[in-house]
Design a protein around this motif. Structure first.
Motif, PDB file in Angstrom:
ATOM      1  N   GLU A 285       0.785  -1.225   0.000  1.00  0.00           N
ATOM      2  CA  GLU A 285       0.000   0.000   0.000  1.00  0.00           C
ATOM      3  C   GLU A 285       0.815   1.273   0.000  1.00  0.00           C
ATOM      4  N   ASP A 286       2.070   1.218   0.477  1.00  0.00           N
ATOM      5  CA  ASP A 286       2.823   2.461   0.664  1.00  0.00           C
ATOM      6  C   ASP A 286       4.323   2.194   0.622  1.00  0.00           C
ATOM      7  N   VAL A 287       5.104   3.227   0.899  1.00  0.00           N
ATOM      8  CA  VAL A 287       6.554   3.093   0.811  1.00  0.00           C
ATOM      9  C   VAL A 287       7.100   2.119   1.854  1.00  0.00           C
ATOM     10  N   GLU A 288       6.428   2.018   2.990  1.00  0.00           N
ATOM     11  CA  GLU A 288       6.882   1.085   4.018  1.00  0.00           C
ATOM     12  C   GLU A 288       6.770  -0.352   3.535  1.00  0.00           C
ATOM     13  N   SER A 289       5.616  -0.714   3.003  1.00  0.00           N
ATOM     14  CA  SER A 289       5.453  -2.074   2.485  1.00  0.00           C
ATOM     15  C   SER A 289       6.302  -2.286   1.233  1.00  0.00           C
ATOM     16  N   ALA A 290       6.446  -1.239   0.413  1.00  0.00           N
ATOM     17  CA  ALA A 290       7.254  -1.353  -0.803  1.00  0.00           C
ATOM     18  C   ALA A 290       8.719  -1.621  -0.456  1.00  0.00           C
ATOM     19  N   SER A 291       9.224  -0.973   0.564  1.00  0.00           N
ATOM     20  CA  SER A 291      10.607  -1.214   0.994  1.00  0.00           C
ATOM     21  C   SER A 291      10.776  -2.647   1.478  1.00  0.00           C
ATOM     22  N   ARG A 292       9.762  -3.144   2.157  1.00  0.00           N
ATOM     23  CA  ARG A 292       9.815  -4.518   2.666  1.00  0.00           C
ATOM     24  C   ARG A 292       9.772  -5.541   1.541  1.00  0.00           C
ATOM     25  N   GLU A 293       9.055  -5.204   0.445  1.00  0.00           N
ATOM     26  CA  GLU A 293       8.829  -6.168  -0.636  1.00  0.00           C
ATOM     27  C   GLU A 293       9.745  -5.991  -1.840  1.00  0.00           C
ATOM     28  N   LEU A 294      10.521  -4.905  -1.900  1.00  0.00           N
ATOM     29  CA  LEU A 294      11.301  -4.596  -3.106  1.00  0.00           C
ATOM     30  C   LEU A 294      12.215  -5.746  -3.518  1.00  0.00           C
ATOM     31  N   PHE A 295      13.066  -6.209  -2.608  1.00  0.00           N
ATOM     32  CA  PHE A 295      14.016  -7.262  -2.958  1.00  0.00           C
ATOM     33  C   PHE A 295      13.304  -8.579  -3.247  1.00  0.00           C
ATOM     34  N   ALA A 296      12.218  -8.832  -2.535  1.00  0.00           N
ATOM     35  CA  ALA A 296      11.457 -10.062  -2.793  1.00  0.00           C
ATOM     36  C   ALA A 296      10.896 -10.048  -4.209  1.00  0.00           C
ATOM     37  N   LEU A 311       9.064  -3.186 -14.829  1.00  0.00           N
ATOM     38  CA  LEU A 311       8.645  -1.818 -14.514  1.00  0.00           C
ATOM     39  C   LEU A 311       8.421  -1.740 -13.007  1.00  0.00           C
ATOM     40  N   CYS A 312       9.015  -0.742 -12.356  1.00  0.00           N
ATOM     41  CA  CYS A 312       8.909  -0.661 -10.900  1.00  0.00           C
ATOM     42  C   CYS A 312       8.596   0.764 -10.462  1.00  0.00           C
ATOM     43  N   GLN A 313       7.715   0.873  -9.505  1.00  0.00           N
ATOM     44  CA  GLN A 313       7.211   2.158  -9.040  1.00  0.00           C
ATOM     45  C   GLN A 313       8.236   2.919  -8.215  1.00  0.00           C
ATOM     46  N   ALA A 314       8.333   4.212  -8.459  1.00  0.00           N
ATOM     47  CA  ALA A 314       9.172   5.109  -7.659  1.00  0.00           C
ATOM     48  C   ALA A 314       8.360   5.703  -6.519  1.00  0.00           C
ATOM     49  N   PHE A 315       9.072   6.201  -5.508  1.00  0.00           N
ATOM     50  CA  PHE A 315       8.469   6.948  -4.413  1.00  0.00           C
ATOM     51  C   PHE A 315       9.256   8.232  -4.193  1.00  0.00           C
ATOM     52  N   GLU A 316       8.664   9.147  -3.450  1.00  0.00           N
ATOM     53  CA  GLU A 316       9.344  10.396  -3.145  1.00  0.00           C
ATOM     54  C   GLU A 316      10.637  10.109  -2.395  1.00  0.00           C
ATOM     55  N   ASN A 317      11.692  10.796  -2.752  1.00  0.00           N
ATOM     56  CA  ASN A 317      13.036  10.521  -2.241  1.00  0.00           C
ATOM     57  C   ASN A 317      13.278  11.196  -0.887  1.00  0.00           C
ATOM     58  N   THR A 318      12.398  10.945   0.062  1.00  0.00           N
ATOM     59  CA  THR A 318      12.531  11.487   1.408  1.00  0.00           C
ATOM     60  C   THR A 318      12.196  10.410   2.425  1.00  0.00           C
ATOM     61  N   GLY A 319      12.726  10.559   3.646  1.00  0.00           N
ATOM     62  CA  GLY A 319      12.461   9.581   4.688  1.00  0.00           C
ATOM     63  C   GLY A 319      12.851   8.183   4.258  1.00  0.00           C
ATOM     64  N   LEU A 320      12.006   7.217   4.529  1.00  0.00           N
ATOM     65  CA  LEU A 320      12.257   5.832   4.104  1.00  0.00           C
ATOM     66  C   LEU A 320      12.328   5.742   2.583  1.00  0.00           C
ATOM     67  N   GLY A 321      11.639   6.647   1.887  1.00  0.00           N
ATOM     68  CA  GLY A 321      11.702   6.671   0.424  1.00  0.00           C
ATOM     69  C   GLY A 321      13.100   6.868  -0.103  1.00  0.00           C
ATOM     70  N   ALA A 322      13.959   7.558   0.652  1.00  0.00           N
ATOM     71  CA  ALA A 322      15.349   7.746   0.225  1.00  0.00           C
ATOM     72  C   ALA A 322      16.079   6.414   0.187  1.00  0.00           C
ATOM     73  N   ALA A 323      15.812   5.549   1.167  1.00  0.00           N
ATOM     74  CA  ALA A 323      16.432   4.226   1.182  1.00  0.00           C
ATOM     75  C   ALA A 323      15.893   3.376   0.044  1.00  0.00           C
ATOM     76  N   TYR A 324      14.582   3.406  -0.132  1.00  0.00           N
ATOM     77  CA  TYR A 324      13.947   2.643  -1.214  1.00  0.00           C
ATOM     78  C   TYR A 324      14.500   3.072  -2.570  1.00  0.00           C
ATOM     79  N   MET A 325      14.565   4.377  -2.809  1.00  0.00           N
ATOM     80  CA  MET A 325      15.030   4.866  -4.114  1.00  0.00           C
ATOM     81  C   MET A 325      16.527   4.613  -4.315  1.00  0.00           C
ATOM     82  N   ASN A 326      17.296   4.634  -3.257  1.00  0.00           N
ATOM     83  CA  ASN A 326      18.714   4.298  -3.359  1.00  0.00           C
ATOM     84  C   ASN A 326      18.893   2.887  -3.896  1.00  0.00           C
ATOM     85  N   ARG A 327      18.129   1.929  -3.341  1.00  0.00           N
ATOM     86  CA  ARG A 327      18.235   0.544  -3.794  1.00  0.00           C
ATOM     87  C   ARG A 327      17.655   0.371  -5.194  1.00  0.00           C
TER      88      ARG A 327
END
Length: 339
Positions: A285-296, A311-327
């Motif tokens: 549903e959100d960046v938190e779950s997306a970060s948890r599921e990205l590598f899976a 094709l993979c969804q981007a998130f805003e590059n702030t907070g946890l989104g910065a970690a997600y977008m880095n990976r």
């Protein structure tokens, strides 16, 4: 060799292997790590061999208490002590200056600093205590591939190459720890993670540098993920930057003569028609779950050889989104979908 599976009730058996100089993968709240006795040079060398990891890519040392850090590091600063109190155990790795010859160069990449972390996982803390030694713990995968968030991911990459895996189910965070360099004059985040710059600044009361994620080809990185290709599946990943871009991205996918993987949140799938040649993987549903599921998700499509593009969804590059977008940027090689 046979790779044995352990659990919380057989931690002592896994620890005995660590003591004997063997490799045992272990769970953390972020991803699974590949453990070896950090004071055993031969064991540490095996970590690089098993992963196919470059020898100048330093390792994070996992500890069960602050006293272990103080055995190896120079006296900790006031800021370091505040951060330890606030975030340990947890997904914050800190780089400290070492006492002379405290750790082998195989651990530090030849540097006079080392990264330490106190993971928030009861089974792994029990493993470290039972082994009676700090353990190195890079991600338990083939170097450059998506990090493992399940024991099965570790087995896929390292079956027969390591002695064991401590299985504690799925990890909670899904992206590796924040790496904070405290060895210089100003704190600097070398790898973003679940602990954000704003949270760190609130604890120590001073600004933190945040754009320190890369080093040159001839430099030795202080932390993992700064120099070499990481998190990449065999398929090419394309980052879809905005929700409004999905209709065009899916129209492009429909024209491909091979199957296309689609990694996005549930709202993307409910508001867009998925072409017949596309296979979906929900990021929740959100960046938190997306970060948890990205590598899976990346690993899911890596096992399906007919998938050549993702094709993979981007998130805003702030907070946890910065970690997600880095990976995500590293897994895609900075490749973004464009109309």
């Amino acid at each position: 060799m046979e790779t044995k599976i352990f659990n919380a009730t057989t931690v002592d058996q896994a620890a005995a292997l660590i003591k004997a100089g063997q490799l045992v993968a272990f769970p953390t709240e972020t991803v699974y790590g590949l453990g070896a006795d950090a004071t055993n040079v031969a064991a540490v060398k095996q970590v690089y061999q098993a992963k196919g990891r470059p020898s100048d890519n330093p390792l994070i040392v996992h500890v069960a208490d602050v006293e272990t850090v103080e055995r190896f590091a120079k006296p900790l600063s006031v800021s370091a002590k505040k951060l330890i109190k606030a975030f340990w155990p947890g997904p914050l790795t800190m780089i400290f200056n070492l006492k002379p010859n405290a750790l082998a160069p195989e651990v530090t990449g030849g540097l006079t600093t080392a990264a330490f972390r106190n993971p928030n996982n009861a089974a792994t803390l029990a493993l470290i205590r039972s082994a009676q030694t700090p353990i190195v713990g890079p991600s338990a995968n083939t170097s450059g591939k998506p990090s493992p968030t399940l024991a099965q991911h570790v087995l896929h990459d390292l079956d027969g190459k390591i002695a064991g895996i401590l299985d504690d189910g799925a990890t909670q965070v899904g992206v590796e720890s924040t790496v904070l360099d405290l060895s210089g004059t100003q704190p600097a985040i070398l790898r973003p993670g679940a602990v954000t710059a704003a949270q760190i600044e609130a604890v120590i009361g001073e600004p933190v540098l945040t754009e320190q994620h890369h080093v040159g080809a001839t430099e030795v990185p202080k932390a993992p993920g700064m120099k070499y290709k990481h998190y990449a599946p065999a398929a090419q990943v394309y980052i879809v930057d905005h929700v409004k871009d999905w209709p065009a991205a899916l129209a492009w996918a429909a024209k491909q003569d091979v199957s296309v993987g689609v990694m996005a949140t549930d709202d993307v799938f409910t508001t867009n028609q998925l072409p017949a040649n596309c296979e979906q993987f929900s990021l929740g549903e959100d960046v938190e779950s997306a970060s948890r599921e990205l590598f899976a998700g990346l690993r899911h499509f890596d096992t399906e050889t007919e998938i050549k593009d993702i094709l993979c969804q981007a998130f805003e590059n702030t907070g946890l989104g910065a970690a997600y977008m880095n990976r995500l940027n590293k897994s895609a090689g900075q490749t973004h979908f464009s109309v």
